[in-house]
Design a protein around this motif. Structure first.
Motif, PDB file in Angstrom:
ATOM      1  N   ASP A  78       3.458   8.118 -13.301  1.00  0.00           N
ATOM      2  CA  ASP A  78       3.373   8.267 -11.843  1.00  0.00           C
ATOM      3  C   ASP A  78       3.308   6.905 -11.155  1.00  0.00           C
ATOM      4  OD1 ASP A  78       3.362  10.988 -12.116  1.00  0.00           O
ATOM      5  OD2 ASP A  78       1.297  11.277 -11.459  1.00  0.00           O
ATOM      6  N   TYR A  79       3.860   6.855  -9.961  1.00  0.00           N
ATOM      7  CA  TYR A  79       3.863   5.628  -9.173  1.00  0.00           C
ATOM      8  C   TYR A  79       3.031   5.840  -7.925  1.00  0.00           C
ATOM      9  CZ  TYR A  79       5.638   1.902  -6.163  1.00  0.00           C
ATOM     10  OH  TYR A  79       5.739   0.827  -5.324  1.00  0.00           O
ATOM     11  N   GLU A  80       2.127   4.918  -7.665  1.00  0.00           N
ATOM     12  CA  GLU A  80       1.299   4.964  -6.464  1.00  0.00           C
ATOM     13  C   GLU A  80       1.561   3.710  -5.650  1.00  0.00           C
ATOM     14  OE1 GLU A  80      -2.777   5.688  -7.567  1.00  0.00           O
ATOM     15  OE2 GLU A  80      -2.228   7.493  -8.670  1.00  0.00           O
ATOM     16  N   PRO A  81       2.432   3.828  -4.649  1.00  0.00           N
ATOM     17  CA  PRO A  81       2.751   2.654  -3.842  1.00  0.00           C
ATOM     18  C   PRO A  81       1.534   2.212  -3.033  1.00  0.00           C
ATOM     19  CG  PRO A  81       3.760   4.620  -2.919  1.00  0.00           C
ATOM     20  CD  PRO A  81       3.113   5.019  -4.200  1.00  0.00           C
ATOM     21  N   PRO A  82       1.458   0.908  -2.761  1.00  0.00           N
ATOM     22  CA  PRO A  82       0.333   0.423  -1.968  1.00  0.00           C
ATOM     23  C   PRO A  82       0.371   0.976  -0.551  1.00  0.00           C
ATOM     24  CG  PRO A  82       1.950  -1.319  -2.305  1.00  0.00           C
ATOM     25  CD  PRO A  82       2.393  -0.141  -3.115  1.00  0.00           C
ATOM     26  N   GLY A  83      -0.788   1.054   0.073  1.00  0.00           N
ATOM     27  CA  GLY A  83      -0.884   1.534   1.442  1.00  0.00           C
ATOM     28  C   GLY A  83      -0.531   0.450   2.438  1.00  0.00           C
ATOM     29  N   VAL A  84      -0.771   0.749   3.677  1.00  0.00           N
ATOM     30  CA  VAL A  84      -0.500  -0.180   4.756  1.00  0.00           C
ATOM     31  C   VAL A  84      -1.334  -1.444   4.555  1.00  0.00           C
ATOM     32  CG1 VAL A  84      -0.645  -0.499   7.258  1.00  0.00           C
ATOM     33  CG2 VAL A  84       0.042   1.702   6.315  1.00  0.00           C
ATOM     34  N   ALA A  85      -0.727  -2.592   4.781  1.00  0.00           N
ATOM     35  CA  ALA A  85      -1.377  -3.908   4.662  1.00  0.00           C
ATOM     36  C   ALA A  85      -1.976  -4.117   3.276  1.00  0.00           C
ATOM     37  CB  ALA A  85      -2.432  -4.091   5.752  1.00  0.00           C
ATOM     38  N   GLY A  86      -1.368  -3.513   2.247  1.00  0.00           N
ATOM     39  CA  GLY A  86      -1.820  -3.745   0.878  1.00  0.00           C
ATOM     40  C   GLY A  86      -3.043  -2.957   0.474  1.00  0.00           C
ATOM     41  N   GLY A  87      -3.541  -2.106   1.346  1.00  0.00           N
ATOM     42  CA  GLY A  87      -4.708  -1.287   1.013  1.00  0.00           C
ATOM     43  C   GLY A  87      -4.340  -0.199   0.022  1.00  0.00           C
TER      44      GLY A  87
END
Length: 104
Positions: free
Chosen positions: A75-84
């Motif tokens: 599974d891939y979990e992309p980073p959130g907004v501003a790297g959060g």
């Protein structure tokens, strides 16, 4: 077929297109370069599906069986907004494909 990311929406069309593309790309002597069709069985599910593969000018049909298994390790979990921290998980699937002569 390789491993892909995705969800369950539109799986029949996606699987059929991948099968058709693979047949054309890996055709042996005498196999057509176009006119390949992979027709989905009515009972298909995203995890277990059958496709009858035919081609223009070909004398035989083949049954292609596709089993899709979720592989959470990929599974891939992309980073959130501003790297959060992210809030979305893109699922990863493994595929096993077999074929036999004849319609499904």
């Amino acid at each position: 077929m390789g491993d892909i990311y995705g969800d369950d929406s539109g799986f029949d069309e996606e699987f059929a297109t991948m099968i058709e593309d693979e047949v054309v790309e890996n055709r042996g002597g005498g196999a057509p370069q176009s006119g390949v069709d992979a027709d989905a069985a009515a009972s298909n599910q995203a995890s277990d599906a059958d496709y009858t593969v035919t081609a223009a000018g070909a004398d035989a049909a083949f049954c292609v069986h596709v089993v899709r298994t979720r592989s959470k390790e990929g599974d891939y979990e992309p980073p959130g907004v501003a790297g959060g921290p992210g809030t979305v998980t893109v699922p990863y699937y493994d595929f096993a494909v077999t074929s036999r002569t004849g319609a499904c």
